[in-house]
Design an enzyme around this catalytic site. Sequence first.
Site, PDB file in Angstrom:
ATOM      1  N   ARG A 233       0.868  -1.172   0.000  1.00  0.00           N
ATOM      2  CA  ARG A 233       0.000   0.000   0.000  1.00  0.00           C
ATOM      3  C   ARG A 233       0.908   1.226   0.000  1.00  0.00           C
ATOM      4  O   ARG A 233       1.971   1.229   0.641  1.00  0.00           O
ATOM      5  CB  ARG A 233      -0.903   0.020   1.244  1.00  0.00           C
ATOM      6  CG  ARG A 233      -2.065  -0.996   1.185  1.00  0.00           C
ATOM      7  CD  ARG A 233      -3.108  -0.591   0.169  1.00  0.00           C
ATOM      8  NE  ARG A 233      -4.273  -1.468   0.191  1.00  0.00           N
ATOM      9  CZ  ARG A 233      -4.416  -2.537  -0.603  1.00  0.00           C
ATOM     10  NH1 ARG A 233      -3.439  -2.874  -1.426  1.00  0.00           N
ATOM     11  NH2 ARG A 233      -5.521  -3.260  -0.553  1.00  0.00           N
ATOM     12  N   GLU A 262      -4.080   7.511  -5.186  1.00  0.00           N
ATOM     13  CA  GLU A 262      -4.272   6.744  -6.414  1.00  0.00           C
ATOM     14  C   GLU A 262      -5.583   7.175  -7.069  1.00  0.00           C
ATOM     15  O   GLU A 262      -6.580   7.297  -6.384  1.00  0.00           O
ATOM     16  CB  GLU A 262      -4.300   5.237  -6.108  1.00  0.00           C
ATOM     17  CG  GLU A 262      -2.984   4.713  -5.573  1.00  0.00           C
ATOM     18  CD  GLU A 262      -3.007   3.214  -5.318  1.00  0.00           C
ATOM     19  OE1 GLU A 262      -3.986   2.536  -5.674  1.00  0.00           O
ATOM     20  OE2 GLU A 262      -2.012   2.716  -4.743  1.00  0.00           O
ATOM     21  N   HIS A 281      -1.264   0.230  -9.812  1.00  0.00           N
ATOM     22  CA  HIS A 281      -1.851  -0.735  -8.877  1.00  0.00           C
ATOM     23  C   HIS A 281      -2.381  -1.962  -9.637  1.00  0.00           C
ATOM     24  O   HIS A 281      -3.557  -2.314  -9.558  1.00  0.00           O
ATOM     25  CB  HIS A 281      -2.962  -0.078  -8.072  1.00  0.00           C
ATOM     26  CG  HIS A 281      -3.294  -0.831  -6.817  1.00  0.00           C
ATOM     27  ND1 HIS A 281      -3.765  -0.215  -5.673  1.00  0.00           N
ATOM     28  CD2 HIS A 281      -3.242  -2.147  -6.526  1.00  0.00           C
ATOM     29  CE1 HIS A 281      -3.995  -1.129  -4.739  1.00  0.00           C
ATOM     30  NE2 HIS A 281      -3.681  -2.306  -5.233  1.00  0.00           N
TER      31      HIS A 281
HETATM   32  C1  8YV Z   1      -6.803  -5.152  -5.893  1.00  0.00           C
HETATM   33  C2  8YV Z   1      -5.337  -5.245  -3.887  1.00  0.00           C
HETATM   34  O1  8YV Z   1      -6.133  -4.408  -6.784  1.00  0.00           O
HETATM   35  O2  8YV Z   1      -6.059  -7.328  -3.158  1.00  0.00           O
HETATM   36  C3  8YV Z   1      -5.686  -6.186  -2.811  1.00  0.00           C
HETATM   37  O3  8YV Z   1      -5.551  -5.790  -1.634  1.00  0.00           O
HETATM   38  O4  8YV Z   1      -4.814  -4.206  -3.673  1.00  0.00           O
HETATM   39  C4  8YV Z   1      -5.579  -5.658  -5.260  1.00  0.00           C
HETATM   40  O5  8YV Z   1      -5.481  -7.010  -5.467  1.00  0.00           O
HETATM   41  C5  8YV Z   1      -7.752  -4.108  -5.494  1.00  0.00           C
HETATM   42  O6  8YV Z   1      -7.991  -4.103  -4.156  1.00  0.00           O
HETATM   43  C6  8YV Z   1      -9.051  -4.233  -6.318  1.00  0.00           C
HETATM   44  O7  8YV Z   1      -9.619  -5.479  -6.205  1.00  0.00           O
END
Ligand code: 8YV
Length: 321
Positions: A233, A262, A281
Amino acid sequence: MKKIVAWKSLPEDVLGFLQQHVQVVQVDPSQHDAFVAALRDADGGIGASVTITPAMLEGASRLKALSTISVGYDQFDVDDLTRRGIVLAHTPDVLTESTADTVFSLILASARRVVELADWVKAGQWRASIGPAQFGLDVQGKTIGIVGLGRIGGAVARRAALGFNMKVLYTNRSANPKAEQAYGARRVELADLLAQSDFVCLQVPLTQATRHLIGAAELRAMKKSAILINASRGATVDEAALIEALRNGTIHAAGLDVFDTEPLPADSPLLSMPNVVALPHIGSATHETRHAMALNAAENLVAALDGTLTMNIVNREVLAQ
Ligand code: 8YV
């Protein structure tokens, strides 16, 4: 029939699966008031990438389960959900390998300057055999320091040790004997990891304890030739300190898939630095994995609502209530 709110678009077959079990109300989370009203009138919810605050759940007395299409759950106030008796489910396993692949793409792209040199070729700059000005850094045989050796960190360690003959150091709240035995991983203090690693990879969840885990002091503790890799993150790194460190040569480069804000603002200094690889991301973002995540999250939600969910639960204590 129970009613759920979906605040992220779902593959057709996954939506169809849900509709066999519950009534699905699809909402646009950017329409805040309508989103909150829908949550108030629902038994469950499914989505991702949107912060769900305690205030948004005031009056949502029917809500019993939320299912995030992600492994991270920093968009939720988990203690508040537990107090409200709301189960939070996530999708930890289905995305491990794809996300570890993204981490390694950042390692290779930043060490070998792939993005910078691909742009250089496209700009017509390749007019003679390349020389030291285009050289990068080796990855194979180097030392990787993985901060957080959980599922994704372990998959990164496997790639590093078995695929690239790298020495693996790690920090983690608990020891990881499987990684130590299988990949020769060595658990060290963060200070030692920072001082010894050629690649520092952040694989921790975002919590109060990991917010700005890497700041100016930690960056100064790294080798000048080291590369910071962040696919966890954005807020695990003090982004202003990172920009400064990259500018003044405190560290060599950075491979980043996550950012404080983001999408990354177009005027971010990170975008004008040749020693920064910035990705939007894309951690788990393959067709196959995102479909698997959506299906997993849908199955989690249906099971949570009929009281049969036994895995992928973030706040297990809510089941004891
Ligand atoms: C996804 C992520 O991009 O799983 C996570 O925590 O950051 C990513 O796999 C995002 O959350 C959208 O699904």
